[in-house]
Write a protein that holds these residues in place. Structure first.
Motif, PDB file in Angstrom:
ATOM      1  N   LEU A  86       0.821  -1.210   0.000  1.00 48.78           N
ATOM      2  CA  LEU A  86       0.000   0.000   0.000  1.00 48.78           C
ATOM      3  C   LEU A  86       0.855   1.260   0.000  1.00 48.78           C
ATOM      4  O   LEU A  86       0.530   2.249  -0.658  1.00 48.78           O
ATOM      5  CB  LEU A  86      -0.922  -0.001   1.224  1.00 48.78           C
ATOM      6  N   LYS A  87       1.960   1.233   0.738  1.00 44.89           N
ATOM      7  CA  LYS A  87       2.812   2.417   0.840  1.00 44.89           C
ATOM      8  C   LYS A  87       3.405   2.797  -0.514  1.00 44.89           C
ATOM      9  O   LYS A  87       3.536   3.981  -0.849  1.00 44.89           O
ATOM     10  CB  LYS A  87       3.925   2.162   1.863  1.00 44.89           C
ATOM     11  N   PHE A  88       3.758   1.782  -1.317  1.00 47.59           N
ATOM     12  CA  PHE A  88       4.452   2.066  -2.568  1.00 47.59           C
ATOM     13  C   PHE A  88       3.567   2.012  -3.812  1.00 47.59           C
ATOM     14  O   PHE A  88       3.901   2.621  -4.834  1.00 47.59           O
ATOM     15  CB  PHE A  88       5.628   1.103  -2.751  1.00 47.59           C
ATOM     16  N   PHE A  89       2.441   1.297  -3.741  1.00 44.94           N
ATOM     17  CA  PHE A  89       1.640   1.127  -4.954  1.00 44.94           C
ATOM     18  C   PHE A  89       0.242   1.721  -4.848  1.00 44.94           C
ATOM     19  O   PHE A  89      -0.531   1.643  -5.797  1.00 44.94           O
ATOM     20  CB  PHE A  89       1.545  -0.368  -5.319  1.00 44.94           C
ATOM     21  N   ALA A  90      -0.094   2.284  -3.696  1.00 45.19           N
ATOM     22  CA  ALA A  90      -1.396   2.941  -3.539  1.00 45.19           C
ATOM     23  C   ALA A  90      -1.182   4.442  -3.431  1.00 45.19           C
ATOM     24  O   ALA A  90      -0.055   4.930  -3.324  1.00 45.19           O
ATOM     25  CB  ALA A  90      -2.121   2.407  -2.304  1.00 45.19           C
ATOM     26  N   ARG A  91      -2.262   5.181  -3.458  1.00 47.92           N
ATOM     27  CA  ARG A  91      -2.186   6.633  -3.369  1.00 47.92           C
ATOM     28  C   ARG A  91      -3.167   7.122  -2.313  1.00 47.92           C
ATOM     29  O   ARG A  91      -4.071   6.409  -1.887  1.00 47.92           O
ATOM     30  CB  ARG A  91      -2.534   7.271  -4.729  1.00 47.92           C
ATOM     31  N   GLY A  92      -2.982   8.367  -1.906  1.00 50.51           N
ATOM     32  CA  GLY A  92      -3.925   9.019  -1.001  1.00 50.51           C
ATOM     33  C   GLY A  92      -4.009   8.338   0.345  1.00 50.51           C
ATOM     34  O   GLY A  92      -3.014   7.927   0.933  1.00 50.51           O
TER      35      GLY A  92
END
Length: 469
Positions: free
Chosen positions: A193-199
């Motif tokens: 989530l930290k590297f491939f998600a946003r917001g």
């Protein structure tokens, strides 16, 4: 939106405020869990005092909200009138752990007396905070933050393996693949989530990772539904804090330790205030804002100690959140503070938190404390790595980390001095500050070659100056 007094309306302020809470929630309650574990009544301890952990979690939420309100709505000169989110500080853990180690609830009276007096001292620093910044350059603050992380990374590994009680009792499941699978899942989800998600998905990566780990623990039988419902049913729907619940016991080690750490915490707050005004408003922080923030930091911590909560400080992750959203409204953070206070008044919220398996929490803690080390190294990147600074860093790290790893080396010293020295953090900070103030600005080129084995570094300022004719 760059004005701290801007109000976006309740429809936006409430969800944005809760977003701030989600970004800091896990970090805020983790110190209470670690202190309880070190004292012997935490997760997996089967201690009759285990329910006290619920109260510590509850107070962590409640007084993080109260301290945040001091910053956002202010009280006379107390508070910066900026969107500063306060939370329980990791920085004091290396001081708190030796103070309570294996002593149970009985150790909390001295601990919270130290929190109160240290908080009052912290507030006093507001009167001359600008004048002591010279003693804490990036070399010192970076070293201290790195030492905080290094002091705590062991905790994450112990939690992921099954917790200290399981290790002490020689439980067969300590370090088992099942335990590690839960921790590793949390780490993988957090990284993804930290590297491939946003917001918000990226910002709340640790929290979401813990939720996924929690569901996994239920699915594989590490946690039963009955345990969750039992904890929920056994927790009150509403409860007020109790003043001096654990008493007030003077301890020189606690008072000295918390007062010394107040210097570091105060400088951290100055950095966060500057980060908020630069990132959110494109300007430098005023002296009034820095003073007010320091007053709120100290008084918020002192008030927290009166009711059984740990020292509060500004949370850096929320500074980044302000820069990302572009909303610098202090009223948004006020909404988040009210949400935290409501959670703190409802023990059922803590009742659910305390059912999180220690292995699941270990995955989140490994990430968080590793990030503390990384933040310290990042601060050290601003250092001019000449030979002088390398010697200061080398000696400070060797003494601090060495005493932390081998506490028996000072077992014959008086208890107060022994506790302060084996924290590792305070001796490292003391040596670094002292050497930085007394050593000449540069050492001769040959002065360190003999002890560095040729590894004298090639950072800025590390090479001798060459005079060309």
């Amino acid at each position: 939106m760059r004005d701290p007094n801007y109000f976006p309306g309740l429809g936006r302020a409430i969800p944005l405020g809760i977003q701030h809470v989600l970004a800091m929630f896990v970090s805020n309650v983790t110190p209470a869990i670690i202190v309880a574990g070190a004292a012997g009544f935490g997760f997996g301890s089967n201690s009759p005092d285990f329910p006290e952990l619920l109260y510590l979690i509850q107070m962590s939420m409640l007084f993080a909200g109260v301290a945040t309100l001091l910053q956002t709505i202010t009280l006379g000169p107390v508070g910066a009138a900026l969107p500063i989110v306060q939370g329980t500080s990791f920085a004091f853990l290396p001081i708190m752990i030796p103070l309570v180690a294996g002593k149970g609830v009985d150790a909390l009276g001295a601990l919270f007396a130290g929190v109160i007096l240290g908080g009052l001292f912290h507030a006093m620093l507001g009167m001359f905070i600008g004048k002591i910044r010279f003693a804490l350059p990036p070399l010192v603050t970076g070293l201290v933050v790195t030492m905080i992380g290094l002091a705590l990374v062991k905790v994450g590994i112990q939690y992921a393996a099954g917790g200290v009680p399981a290790k002490v009792s020689g439980a067969a499941e300590y370090g088992s693949l099942l335990n590690w699978s839960a921790a590793l899942l949390v780490i993988l989800v957090t990284l993804g989530l930290k590297f491939f998600a946003r917001g918000m998905l990226s910002i709340s990566a640790v929290l979401i990772g813990l939720i996924v780990g929690y569901v996994y623990a239920i699915a594989v039988g590490m946690l039963s539904i009955d345990a969750i419902t039992g904890s929920w049913a056994g927790s009150a729907a509403f409860a007020l804090p109790e003043p001096f619940k654990y008493g007030f016991e003077m301890s020189a080690a606690a008072v000295i330790g918390f007062c010394l750490m107040a210097f570091i915490s105060a400088i951290e707050t100055v950095g966060d205030v500057s980060g908020i005004t630069k990132g959110g408003a494109g300007r430098e922080a005023t002296d009034t804002e820095i003073q007010g923030a320091t007053y709120a930091d100290g008084l918020g911590s002192a008030l927290a100690g009166c009711f059984g909560a740990f020292p509060n400080t500004s949370f850096s992750q929320n500074v980044g959140l302000i820069a990302m959203t572009g909303v610098m409204s202090r009223h948004v953070v006020t909404c988040g503070a009210i949400f935290l206070i409501l959670c703190g008044l409802v023990p059922k919220a803590g009742g659910v938190i305390r059912t999180v398996p220690i292995e699941v929490l270990g995955g989140g803690v490994i990430v968080m404390f590793g990030m503390v080390v990384a933040a310290g190294i990042s601060m050290l990147s601003d250092v001019d790595w000449n030979r002088r600074n390398m010697v200061i860093f080398a000696i400070s790290l060797s003494i601090g980390l060495g005493l932390q790893l081998e506490p028996d080396a000072v077992q014959y010293l008086p208890d107060t001095l022994r506790i302060l020295l084996t924290s590792g953090l305070l001796p490292a900070a003391f040596v670094a500050i002292t050497l930085n103030l007394v050593l000449p600005e540069e050492l001769a080129g040959e002065a360190t070659e003999e002890v560095s084995g040729g590894l004298s570094g090639h950072g800025k300022g590390s090479l001798p100056k060459v005079t060309r004719g």
